[in-house]
Design a protein around this motif. Sequence first.
Motif, PDB file in Angstrom:
ATOM      1  N   GLU A 102      -4.518  11.743  -0.208  1.00 25.95           N
ATOM      2  CA  GLU A 102      -5.831  11.259  -0.627  1.00 25.95           C
ATOM      3  C   GLU A 102      -6.440  10.586   0.594  1.00 25.95           C
ATOM      4  OE1 GLU A 102      -4.794   8.656  -3.808  1.00 25.95           O
ATOM      5  OE2 GLU A 102      -3.928  10.297  -4.982  1.00 25.95           O
ATOM      6  N   PRO A 103      -7.140  11.355   1.399  1.00 27.04           N
ATOM      7  CA  PRO A 103      -7.614  10.832   2.675  1.00 27.04           C
ATOM      8  C   PRO A 103      -8.274   9.459   2.494  1.00 27.04           C
ATOM      9  CG  PRO A 103      -8.305  13.099   2.400  1.00 27.04           C
ATOM     10  CD  PRO A 103      -7.683  12.689   1.123  1.00 27.04           C
ATOM     11  N   PRO A 104      -7.962   8.497   3.312  1.00 28.68           N
ATOM     12  CA  PRO A 104      -7.172   8.678   4.541  1.00 28.68           C
ATOM     13  C   PRO A 104      -5.666   8.484   4.334  1.00 28.68           C
ATOM     14  CG  PRO A 104      -8.090   6.471   4.477  1.00 28.68           C
ATOM     15  CD  PRO A 104      -8.502   7.132   3.204  1.00 28.68           C
ATOM     16  N   ARG A 105      -5.213   8.380   3.074  1.00 24.95           N
ATOM     17  CA  ARG A 105      -3.790   8.111   2.877  1.00 24.95           C
ATOM     18  C   ARG A 105      -2.991   9.383   2.581  1.00 24.95           C
ATOM     19  NH1 ARG A 105      -3.496   2.618   2.046  1.00 24.95           N
ATOM     20  NH2 ARG A 105      -5.511   1.726   1.462  1.00 24.95           N
ATOM     21  N   ALA A 106      -1.762   9.414   3.086  1.00 25.04           N
ATOM     22  CA  ALA A 106      -0.884  10.548   2.791  1.00 25.04           C
ATOM     23  C   ALA A 106       0.544  10.032   2.689  1.00 25.04           C
ATOM     24  CB  ALA A 106      -0.974  11.586   3.900  1.00 25.04           C
ATOM     25  N   ARG A 107       1.324  10.683   1.805  1.00 28.14           N
ATOM     26  CA  ARG A 107       2.739  10.289   1.682  1.00 28.14           C
ATOM     27  C   ARG A 107       3.611  11.524   1.861  1.00 28.14           C
ATOM     28  NH1 ARG A 107       4.246   8.369  -3.247  1.00 28.14           N
ATOM     29  NH2 ARG A 107       5.949   7.069  -2.495  1.00 28.14           N
ATOM     30  N   LEU A 108       4.616  11.380   2.691  1.00 26.56           N
ATOM     31  CA  LEU A 108       5.502  12.505   3.013  1.00 26.56           C
ATOM     32  C   LEU A 108       6.936  12.157   2.676  1.00 26.56           C
ATOM     33  CD1 LEU A 108       4.519  13.622   6.627  1.00 26.56           C
ATOM     34  CD2 LEU A 108       4.465  15.068   4.578  1.00 26.56           C
ATOM     35  N   ARG A 109       7.668  13.128   2.114  1.00 20.77           N
ATOM     36  CA  ARG A 109       9.091  12.916   1.881  1.00 20.77           C
ATOM     37  C   ARG A 109       9.863  13.657   2.954  1.00 20.77           C
ATOM     38  NH1 ARG A 109      13.149  12.914  -2.839  1.00 20.77           N
ATOM     39  NH2 ARG A 109      13.618  15.092  -2.436  1.00 20.77           N
ATOM     40  N   VAL A 110      10.706  12.925   3.659  1.00 24.86           N
ATOM     41  CA  VAL A 110      11.392  13.531   4.799  1.00 24.86           C
ATOM     42  C   VAL A 110      12.881  13.221   4.714  1.00 24.86           C
ATOM     43  CG1 VAL A 110      11.571  13.505   7.319  1.00 24.86           C
ATOM     44  CG2 VAL A 110       9.341  13.246   6.227  1.00 24.86           C
ATOM     45  N   ALA A 111      13.699  14.204   5.001  1.00 24.31           N
ATOM     46  CA  ALA A 111      15.150  13.978   5.007  1.00 24.31           C
ATOM     47  C   ALA A 111      15.477  12.863   5.998  1.00 24.31           C
ATOM     48  CB  ALA A 111      15.874  15.261   5.382  1.00 24.31           C
ATOM     49  N   ARG A 112      16.424  12.021   5.596  1.00 25.98           N
ATOM     50  CA  ARG A 112      16.753  10.837   6.395  1.00 25.98           C
ATOM     51  C   ARG A 112      16.987  11.163   7.882  1.00 25.98           C
ATOM     52  NH1 ARG A 112      18.752   5.617   5.033  1.00 25.98           N
ATOM     53  NH2 ARG A 112      18.307   6.007   2.859  1.00 25.98           N
ATOM     54  N   GLY A 113      17.721  12.236   8.114  1.00 25.09           N
ATOM     55  CA  GLY A 113      18.093  12.576   9.471  1.00 25.09           C
ATOM     56  C   GLY A 113      16.913  13.084  10.317  1.00 25.09           C
ATOM     57  N   ASP A 114      15.895  13.607   9.615  1.00 23.31           N
ATOM     58  CA  ASP A 114      14.751  14.179  10.333  1.00 23.31           C
ATOM     59  C   ASP A 114      13.704  13.135  10.684  1.00 23.31           C
ATOM     60  OD1 ASP A 114      16.025  16.535   9.982  1.00 23.31           O
ATOM     61  OD2 ASP A 114      14.793  17.202   8.282  1.00 23.31           O
ATOM     62  N   VAL A 115      13.859  11.919  10.168  1.00 26.87           N
ATOM     63  CA  VAL A 115      12.801  10.916  10.307  1.00 26.87           C
ATOM     64  C   VAL A 115      12.390  10.680  11.774  1.00 26.87           C
ATOM     65  CG1 VAL A 115      12.234   8.466   9.943  1.00 26.87           C
ATOM     66  CG2 VAL A 115      13.243   9.808   8.098  1.00 26.87           C
ATOM     67  N   PRO A 116      13.340  10.481  12.714  1.00 16.66           N
ATOM     68  CA  PRO A 116      12.911  10.216  14.096  1.00 16.66           C
ATOM     69  C   PRO A 116      12.077  11.365  14.670  1.00 16.66           C
ATOM     70  CG  PRO A 116      15.231   9.711  13.805  1.00 16.66           C
ATOM     71  CD  PRO A 116      14.790  10.391  12.557  1.00 16.66           C
ATOM     72  N   ALA A 117      12.540  12.596  14.442  1.00 10.54           N
ATOM     73  CA  ALA A 117      11.826  13.753  14.998  1.00 10.54           C
ATOM     74  C   ALA A 117      10.418  13.854  14.422  1.00 10.54           C
ATOM     75  CB  ALA A 117      12.621  15.028  14.713  1.00 10.54           C
ATOM     76  N   VAL A 118      10.322  13.668  13.095  1.00 14.99           N
ATOM     77  CA  VAL A 118       9.014  13.779  12.434  1.00 14.99           C
ATOM     78  C   VAL A 118       8.075  12.696  12.955  1.00 14.99           C
ATOM     79  CG1 VAL A 118       7.818  13.556  10.220  1.00 14.99           C
ATOM     80  CG2 VAL A 118       9.925  14.895  10.368  1.00 14.99           C
ATOM     81  N   LEU A 119       8.602  11.495  13.119  1.00 15.39           N
ATOM     82  CA  LEU A 119       7.771  10.390  13.615  1.00 15.39           C
ATOM     83  C   LEU A 119       7.224  10.716  15.011  1.00 15.39           C
ATOM     84  CD1 LEU A 119       9.616   7.128  12.502  1.00 15.39           C
ATOM     85  CD2 LEU A 119       7.512   8.123  11.580  1.00 15.39           C
ATOM     86  N   GLN A 120       8.123  11.288  15.817  1.00 13.13           N
ATOM     87  CA  GLN A 120       7.701  11.651  17.176  1.00 13.13           C
ATOM     88  C   GLN A 120       6.536  12.641  17.143  1.00 13.13           C
ATOM     89  OE1 GLN A 120      11.049  13.053  19.402  1.00 13.13           O
ATOM     90  NE2 GLN A 120      11.372  11.046  20.367  1.00 13.13           N
ATOM     91  N   ARG A 121       6.665  13.625  16.274  1.00 12.27           N
ATOM     92  CA  ARG A 121       5.619  14.657  16.179  1.00 12.27           C
ATOM     93  C   ARG A 121       4.302  14.050  15.702  1.00 12.27           C
ATOM     94  NH1 ARG A 121       8.052  19.456  12.809  1.00 12.27           N
ATOM     95  NH2 ARG A 121       5.909  20.216  12.925  1.00 12.27           N
ATOM     96  N   ILE A 122       4.415  13.127  14.721  1.00 10.47           N
ATOM     97  CA  ILE A 122       3.193  12.504  14.205  1.00 10.47           C
ATOM     98  C   ILE A 122       2.501  11.693  15.304  1.00 10.47           C
ATOM     99  CG2 ILE A 122       2.291  10.774  12.601  1.00 10.47           C
ATOM    100  CD1 ILE A 122       4.515  11.612  10.654  1.00 10.47           C
ATOM    101  N   LEU A 123       3.310  10.919  16.006  1.00  9.41           N
ATOM    102  CA  LEU A 123       2.741  10.042  17.030  1.00  9.41           C
ATOM    103  C   LEU A 123       2.170  10.853  18.185  1.00  9.41           C
ATOM    104  CD1 LEU A 123       5.380   7.184  16.922  1.00  9.41           C
ATOM    105  CD2 LEU A 123       3.032   7.130  16.038  1.00  9.41           C
ATOM    106  N   ALA A 124       2.859  11.981  18.512  1.00  4.51           N
ATOM    107  CA  ALA A 124       2.393  12.831  19.593  1.00  4.51           C
ATOM    108  C   ALA A 124       1.040  13.442  19.235  1.00  4.51           C
ATOM    109  CB  ALA A 124       3.410  13.929  19.875  1.00  4.51           C
ATOM    110  N   ALA A 125       0.867  13.774  17.974  1.00  5.76           N
ATOM    111  CA  ALA A 125      -0.388  14.383  17.534  1.00  5.76           C
ATOM    112  C   ALA A 125      -1.531  13.371  17.546  1.00  5.76           C
ATOM    113  CB  ALA A 125      -0.222  14.981  16.141  1.00  5.76           C
ATOM    114  N   GLY A 126      -1.174  12.099  17.426  1.00  2.95           N
ATOM    115  CA  GLY A 126      -2.182  11.036  17.478  1.00  2.95           C
ATOM    116  C   GLY A 126      -3.027  10.979  16.218  1.00  2.95           C
ATOM    117  N   GLN A 127      -4.114  10.265  16.280  1.00  6.89           N
ATOM    118  CA  GLN A 127      -5.056  10.126  15.160  1.00  6.89           C
ATOM    119  C   GLN A 127      -4.422   9.451  13.940  1.00  6.89           C
ATOM    120  OE1 GLN A 127      -8.170  11.159  15.797  1.00  6.89           O
ATOM    121  NE2 GLN A 127      -7.602  12.126  17.725  1.00  6.89           N
TER     122      GLN A 127
END
Lengths: 338, 301
Positions: free
Chosen positions: A278-303
């Motif tokens: 619901e822009p601007p909010r979003a909720r994602l479910r991510v496997a525990r082990g994938d959290v660091p990688a996903v965070l990196q991708r989000i931060l790299a994409a910016g915005q």
Amino acid sequence: MTAAIEIKGLTKSFRVYQKPEGLLASVAGLFRRRYRHVEAVRGINLTVTPGEFVAFLGPNGAGKTTTLKLLSGVLTPTSGEARVLGHVPWRRENRYRRRFALVMGQKNQLWWDLPAAESFRLHQHIYSLPRTEFERTRDDLAEMLSVTHLLQQPVRELSLGERMKMELIAALLHSPEVLFLDEPTIGLDVVAQHNIRAFLRDYQQRRGVTIVLTSHYMIDVAALCHRVVMMGRGRIVYDGSLDGIVERFGGHKVISLHVNGAWSPELLSGLGELLSFEPPRARLRVARGDVPAVLQRILAAGQVLDLSVEDPPLEEIVAAWFAAERSDDGPSRRGEEV
Amino acid sequence: MRTMDSRQSANPALGAADGGPIGPSGPLRYVRVMAVFARNSLVRDMTFRVNFLINVASSISWVLMNLGFYLLIFRFAPSIGASTGWEQWPFFAFLATGLLINSTVHALFMVNADELSELIRTGNLDFVLLRPIDTQFMVSLSRIDWSALGNFCVGLILLATALVRMNYLPSFLECALYVFFLVCGVAIYYSLMIALAASSVWLGRNLSLLDFWFYITTFARYPMEIYQGRFGAPLRAAFTWVIPVLVVVNVPARLLVQSVRPSSASDWFLAAFAVAAAIASLAASRIIFQIALRAYRSSGS
């Protein structure tokens, strides 16, 4: 300090008659019966120190109630050992029976047609309680639970919540050192549940009794117990703190994002399971082990304006685990037919 | 809600070494618990008094109808069997003895034996097993059926009438012995009943076994002399020596009825046997009850 409860390799199995469907099959069952072997409790080990408030959590048929019945000497185990306050429960010694109490939310121990006060009087004599002390305890407990005005009303005319309070009083009149509570809040409305919980917490803190509670309600457990024992199919699958359950069973984390227009649902779905957008909010479910990688991708994409990583609610984790336990319930519980 | 006083925080149960008895202990405790059972049962009966009165009236009228039936028989026959000594009034003394024993068993144990099957089936025996008191005592006596005492009174009146009609006043010793053998009889009936009820543990439900108690005790309702001949003799032997229900009413009744009083050594042997049978039945029922408790499965959650 010696343990209040000590269990080693406790096992209880039952032979259950399988009643076939239909008249003909029923008649055949008169001559040749089919039994199912159910292992209700399978070699559990547990130690509880005096003054602990422990919760048994698990789906129906996990062996919680059977364990409580073994510890209160109602059932004799198939094998294994247990000691409560130094007594072997199933020897059913009167000395032991004076020192504990069992309350079952689904069963009624009071005389149905008589006021609870009459059942309490009977308890006084069974437990040989001196009169003044008995009356003081009874009146104190009734006042704490706000049921003094109901003591003289026949039990059958009490509400479920009121009856549960009377059951608790009956169980506590002899000041047990160990209290077993089997689903004490089952079927009660929210207010009654709250009152019972508040009473139990207060009573336990003041008296330092050892309490083992089973419940289906996470809120009971969260409000009362620091230690949780999760049972599944007769085994203990977890023994530790409530928070530890999240670590152990919560395989996922929830990432909440505050994003700007550059993000689309498609883009987010590529990162994990999109729970809401619901822009601007979003909720994602991510496997525990994938959290660091996903965070990196989000931060790299910016915005991204804001970001948080949380554990899913405990209730959800436990519910999911219960459901998983139940769905592969079949083969392991069916046992051997003899 | 009020919080509990600090004076209560010391656990009183801990005060008594190992949670031992604090108030009255031993037999006195059992007497007190028994008194509460009796009182609670009476309060309960009085709550449903119409039901109570109907129970009293129906069981008394059943007994009176039976008496009428026997009166009818004695219009056609002077005694039960030739030269047995069981003429009308001696026989009525016999019936009165049976009535006293049956109504006592009914008042004290019948509801409880019925209830035991139910406790086992529903799993409510759990609560009895938690109490620091003898489980068999608790199960056997927790309800008293006061309405059965109506028949007890009928029994007393019938006995007094019979003794007056026989023109016989028993001595104190005879009365004491009579009461003693009544107690033995009650013990035998009780043992049979509780053992049958306890077998519910294995059968799940066995109200039919309790019916079995009625069938067996029917044999005890008549003087043992009637069991003669090819069919009678084996019955008499089985219900005297194997399941000793025949001695229950026969032994005390013979003490009071002059025409059939114990005179020979074999009669006294029967009396001694009644005592032994009572003790043995109680012991056997106790063992069966204990084994049943070990096998109890506690159904329901």
